[in-house]
Design an enzyme around this catalytic site. Sequence first.
Site, PDB file in Angstrom:
ATOM      1  N   ASP A 113      11.257  12.434  -9.449  1.00 60.08           N
ATOM      2  CA  ASP A 113      12.423  11.858  -8.775  1.00 60.08           C
ATOM      3  C   ASP A 113      13.033  10.710  -9.573  1.00 60.08           C
ATOM      4  O   ASP A 113      13.791   9.905  -9.033  1.00 60.08           O
ATOM      5  CB  ASP A 113      12.035  11.340  -7.384  1.00 60.08           C
ATOM      6  CG  ASP A 113      12.235  12.404  -6.307  1.00 60.08           C
ATOM      7  OD1 ASP A 113      12.600  13.541  -6.662  1.00 60.08           O
ATOM      8  OD2 ASP A 113      12.020  12.101  -5.121  1.00 60.08           O
ATOM      9  N   ASP A 172      -1.109  11.227  -6.990  1.00 67.51           N
ATOM     10  CA  ASP A 172      -0.028  10.298  -7.287  1.00 67.51           C
ATOM     11  C   ASP A 172       0.020  10.033  -8.788  1.00 67.51           C
ATOM     12  O   ASP A 172      -0.934  10.333  -9.530  1.00 67.51           O
ATOM     13  CB  ASP A 172      -0.216   8.992  -6.524  1.00 67.51           C
ATOM     14  CG  ASP A 172       0.199   9.122  -5.066  1.00 67.51           C
ATOM     15  OD1 ASP A 172       0.814  10.150  -4.715  1.00 67.51           O
ATOM     16  OD2 ASP A 172      -0.094   8.195  -4.277  1.00 67.51           O
ATOM     17  N   ASP A 174      -0.402   7.566 -10.693  1.00 69.46           N
ATOM     18  CA  ASP A 174      -1.388   6.722 -11.366  1.00 69.46           C
ATOM     19  C   ASP A 174      -2.814   7.244 -11.180  1.00 69.46           C
ATOM     20  O   ASP A 174      -3.774   6.537 -11.491  1.00 69.46           O
ATOM     21  CB  ASP A 174      -1.297   5.277 -10.862  1.00 69.46           C
ATOM     22  CG  ASP A 174      -1.509   5.178  -9.359  1.00 69.46           C
ATOM     23  OD1 ASP A 174      -0.952   6.026  -8.632  1.00 69.46           O
ATOM     24  OD2 ASP A 174      -2.223   4.261  -8.903  1.00 69.46           O
ATOM     25  N   ASP A 266       1.563  11.338   4.597  1.00 66.22           N
ATOM     26  CA  ASP A 266       0.211  11.872   4.449  1.00 66.22           C
ATOM     27  C   ASP A 266      -0.558  11.826   5.771  1.00 66.22           C
ATOM     28  O   ASP A 266      -1.195  12.795   6.174  1.00 66.22           O
ATOM     29  CB  ASP A 266      -0.541  11.109   3.355  1.00 66.22           C
ATOM     30  CG  ASP A 266      -0.354   9.594   3.454  1.00 66.22           C
ATOM     31  OD1 ASP A 266       0.200   9.111   4.466  1.00 66.22           O
ATOM     32  OD2 ASP A 266      -0.754   8.882   2.512  1.00 66.22           O
TER      33      ASP A 266
END
Length: 537
Positions: A113, A172, A174, A266
Amino acid sequence: MKTMWWRDMRSLLIVPMFKCLVAICLVISLLVFVESLYMNIVVIYVKLCKRKPEKIYKWEAMQEDLELGNQNFPMVLVQIPMYNEREVFKLSIGAACRLIWPLDRLIVQVLDDSTDPTIMEMVSTECGKWATKGINIKCERRDNRNGYKAGALKQGMRHSYVKTCTYIAIFDADFQPEPDYLERTVPFLIHNPELALVQARWKFVNAKKCLMTRMQEMSLNYHFTAEQESGSTRHAFFGFNGTAGVWRLAAMEEAGGWKDRTTVEDMDLAVRVGLHGWKFVFVNDVSVKSELPSQFKAFRFQQHRWSCGPANLFRKMTMEIIRNKRVTIWKKLYVIYSFFFVRKIIVHFFTFFFYCFILPTSVFFPEVNIPTWSTVYFPFMITLFNAIATPRLVLCSFIHIIVVTSQIIVYNNEFIMKYIWYACRSFYLVIFWVLFENVMAMHRTKGTFIGLLEGGRVNEWVVTEKLGDALETKLLPQVRKPRNGFLERINSKEMMVGIYILCCASYNLVFGKTVLYIYLYMQALAFIIAGIGFIGT
């Protein structure tokens, strides 16, 4: 005349109101303590009885079939949502592409994104590099950021190739899974058709970067060790952590897929899937490397989202949970009371209101008695529970209890003296953690109220800034935004609370008959340090 009026008002109105607030806090203190005690009893039971997931659910390592070849391996989709992740995109994409799984049974989907053209080009180049190595990698982009992460994941599920997959792993930007991650998690889903989610724990690569990251490590270790472990063991339900988990696609579709009605998509998905009767399993032995926010501003935004989102979801889903007929009344009670009300709502309000307002203000009302169990014993036990979740603090916490309770100092045993010294040297982390958690409780309380009342920042989503390995290189000045002056570092809310507690501490020192000022001075200092921005990297 004015003096008499003030005395009457104080005795007839103010003191009774303060006593009422204290009584409410005492009840909440008991609820929080019982919940913490319950979770730790479950964890102790799991450890003593060695109730690992492999003993509760069937698990067999995947092997290549001589006749079918790789066809007996299910198709797995690995999703990596990201947004302008300059410092970490190579790490996450590389870790996903190194996962041990047949190449023809694995699809890596990068949901980018990003709005920075340079970063978009870098991500495309990285995906192209891995594609030349035989990895089936897709780089998908949208023309908007509607729904943020949930919107990206929802859009990613609409591609035709996703329908060929049975399981979906999410990381994610990281997060860096070990190569054997799929080998250790997917078999749970294959051999147990009632399971919808396998969640791994997080391991923090920068936990020792600064004092703030150490405090975060303690809190998150407790979250995984106690909350996720107990939920998985007793109810086969817990909140999905948004990353480092593998989902069964059929369960996600049955529950309606991703929704962007809150900032905790989530948790929203996990609750809806759980209400359809699916089970979750938390695998504590599988860990995925990740990064903790080391800048105070980034951490505050993250905590706002993590407190506001659950509160808003609780508001939206309470009646849906009550009306649900697929699960037992006990599971519904657990989700509403334990999972949401105590852990996501009450604990934030209580921590800030009691320890940062009621206790400091009590110095002006010596006639109001606050029991020792609520100010010393319960907090001490809860702090111990949290400390135990971080292995290196287990020993120092245990020895600290022995020394404090028995008032015995051992001089002759060199071995014991060595570890008592280690305890004294390390226990300061627990003290700092308590003070730091009280500071952050102010932001969590504010976020909780915004979520419950659907205030102006209810859907605010600020991506947590990641530094990757930049802290270890010369790129650090490029990553950190320059400060334009001391005033920009000031956090006014922390300063105001810190000054108020400082005044209460000074009043107690001069006019009080207790030593409460010791705690109040330390807590005031913690707020003021946070107020001037002297925290984090």
